[in-house]
Design a protein around this motif. Sequence first.
Motif, PDB file in Angstrom:
ATOM      1  N   THR A   2      79.792  38.221  38.465  1.00 20.35           N
ATOM      2  CA  THR A   2      79.285  36.954  38.982  1.00 20.35           C
ATOM      3  C   THR A   2      78.042  37.192  39.823  1.00 20.35           C
ATOM      4  OG1 THR A   2      81.491  36.019  39.058  1.00 20.35           O
ATOM      5  CG2 THR A   2      79.820  34.938  40.392  1.00 20.35           C
ATOM      6  N   GLN A  16      80.124  31.074  37.787  1.00 16.64           N
ATOM      7  CA  GLN A  16      81.209  30.181  37.424  1.00 16.64           C
ATOM      8  C   GLN A  16      80.924  28.753  37.899  1.00 16.64           C
ATOM      9  OE1 GLN A  16      84.992  31.305  39.003  1.00 16.64           O
ATOM     10  NE2 GLN A  16      86.112  29.675  37.976  1.00 16.64           N
ATOM     11  N   SER A  17      80.281  28.609  39.037  1.00 14.45           N
ATOM     12  CA  SER A  17      80.074  27.289  39.618  1.00 14.45           C
ATOM     13  C   SER A  17      79.104  26.448  38.830  1.00 14.45           C
ATOM     14  CB  SER A  17      79.584  27.411  41.060  1.00 14.45           C
ATOM     15  OG  SER A  17      78.327  28.023  41.100  1.00 14.45           O
ATOM     16  N   TYR A  18      78.191  27.061  38.051  1.00 18.23           N
ATOM     17  CA  TYR A  18      77.280  26.230  37.298  1.00 18.23           C
ATOM     18  C   TYR A  18      77.468  26.359  35.792  1.00 18.23           C
ATOM     19  CZ  TYR A  18      74.195  30.336  36.737  1.00 18.23           C
ATOM     20  OH  TYR A  18      73.670  31.554  36.441  1.00 18.23           O
ATOM     21  N   GLU A  20      80.289  25.543  34.344  1.00 18.82           N
ATOM     22  CA  GLU A  20      81.264  24.523  33.998  1.00 18.82           C
ATOM     23  C   GLU A  20      80.814  23.165  34.534  1.00 18.82           C
ATOM     24  OE1 GLU A  20      85.005  25.696  35.548  1.00 18.82           O
ATOM     25  OE2 GLU A  20      84.983  27.658  34.589  1.00 18.82           O
ATOM     26  N   ASN A  68      86.852  17.197  41.177  1.00 22.13           N
ATOM     27  CA  ASN A  68      86.074  18.384  40.812  1.00 22.13           C
ATOM     28  C   ASN A  68      85.312  18.952  42.003  1.00 22.13           C
ATOM     29  OD1 ASN A  68      86.040  18.659  37.583  1.00 22.13           O
ATOM     30  ND2 ASN A  68      86.061  16.477  38.106  1.00 22.13           N
ATOM     31  N   ARG A  71      84.079  22.810  42.311  1.00 22.18           N
ATOM     32  CA  ARG A  71      82.901  23.324  41.607  1.00 22.18           C
ATOM     33  C   ARG A  71      81.608  22.649  42.058  1.00 22.18           C
ATOM     34  NH1 ARG A  71      84.094  21.325  35.513  1.00 22.18           N
ATOM     35  NH2 ARG A  71      86.169  21.956  36.142  1.00 22.18           N
ATOM     36  N   GLU A  74      79.114  23.566  46.395  1.00 22.11           N
ATOM     37  CA  GLU A  74      77.934  24.385  46.648  1.00 22.11           C
ATOM     38  C   GLU A  74      76.643  23.588  46.452  1.00 22.11           C
ATOM     39  OE1 GLU A  74      78.686  27.627  44.020  1.00 22.11           O
ATOM     40  OE2 GLU A  74      79.565  28.849  45.583  1.00 22.11           O
ATOM     41  N   ASP A 127      74.014  18.024  35.308  1.00 21.74           N
ATOM     42  CA  ASP A 127      74.143  19.472  35.507  1.00 21.74           C
ATOM     43  C   ASP A 127      73.868  20.303  34.261  1.00 21.74           C
ATOM     44  OD1 ASP A 127      76.367  18.620  34.149  1.00 21.74           O
ATOM     45  OD2 ASP A 127      77.788  19.116  35.729  1.00 21.74           O
TER      46      ASP A 127
END
Length: 448
Positions: A2, A16-18, A20, A68, A71, A74, A127
């Motif tokens: 990551t 992972q945060s962007y 999905e 959600n 996610r 941030e 996104d």
Amino acid sequence: MTSSRPLKFGVRLGQQSYSEPVPRICFLIYLLFTLDFFVHISSRIPGVNQFRPTLILVGLLALFLLFNAGRLKEKLQSPTAKALGILLLYILVTMPLVKWPGSALRDNTQEFIKAFVFFYFTLLIIDTDKRLKWFLFIFLGSQLFRVIEPLYLNVTEGYWGSGTYMGGAIQNRLAGAPHDVINGNELGFVIATLVPFLHYLLIKKGWLLKLVYFALLGVLLWALVLTMSRGALIALLVVLWFIFKQSERKPLLLAIAFVVAVVGWSQMSDVQRDRYLSLTGADVQGSGSASGRLSGIGHELGLAMDYPLFGHGLGTTGEAKFNKFGRAQASHSLYAELVIEIGIFGFVLFMGFLRAIYKNFKVLQAQTQKIEKDEALAKELSFEQDLALAMRACFWMYVVYSINYWGLSVYYWYLFGGLCAAVVMLTERKVMRIEQQAKDDVPMKGLS
């Protein structure tokens, strides 16, 4: 592995945060909300408005985003989101300290909520590149519809929608269609918003899209003349200055502008000519209203000083003007409106929000410099580069137009701020991905 490389707009995003995005249903509801907000679909269907569809859609979107939150948290660390968050917290905390907290809470909070949620919905839901393009298509398409519908009704049925007092009589002005309750100045604002996006997103494409652009530009200018909106004309001149400044064909643009100005002037009525000539200070019909607009801003600043620290309360400009001057009117200027409604401290915080939006262009400018040196980036980021130019012109147009236009409880700065933050985020991610691919390809080339 990551990645935790810090992005330039101040958010540390792990892979992972962007990778999905929020559920597709959330994006589709947002598109529906955008369409309903601008095109007023619900008001066109008898009986639907009584169910408050706009608030229902806002509630559904808020629930989806809440589910959600893990996610999305941030993204809320971006400087733009932080600046708006501080402003919202200030408005909430100082609500009991304003002059008319009851009016602000009871009568005006709903409109403010419907406006500022555009920032969060745009930032959190737009996104992916595909979603960005679809959102722009829906947003710009709905704004085009708002201009073309009343213009069509004007041609076919003689519809105007608004008027202004000039020369001892009421003169017709084109305004929003019957289901779109906006006056001539607001319709002119929609036109001025459309021009930079249509120009930068279509002008570099094939000949078909160029023809579409010039056809739409002609329609928009025709509608602008019919609105007789002097503020919108000034706003459009700001946009045209940016287009001229960044063009490599300045003599051609000057020639085209001259021809358009001559033809347009010859097609105007005497009333329309006087309306626009009043901007120059000429002694013509409408000069009194032009000077009155400036004096009105001065009066509003004087009104703001009656309760300068925390303001009169959210959305209470009309009430404050009625109590002071005996006439309830919307604000003549966003900057005066801010002090009237949320005080000097609120004014400073809102300016901080605009400053955070402007900083996004610094990030996009840095990416543009990378594009000039990297052929792969130039190909991948051509759309973002054109969009950044459009947004930059639109930003300064908004800054100038806000001198003559209210906006604390209006959508435009919030939607624009969310869009800028989302574009910066997507651009940064794409640059990181391309740079990482280039690094990964180096040893493979060496082995070959």
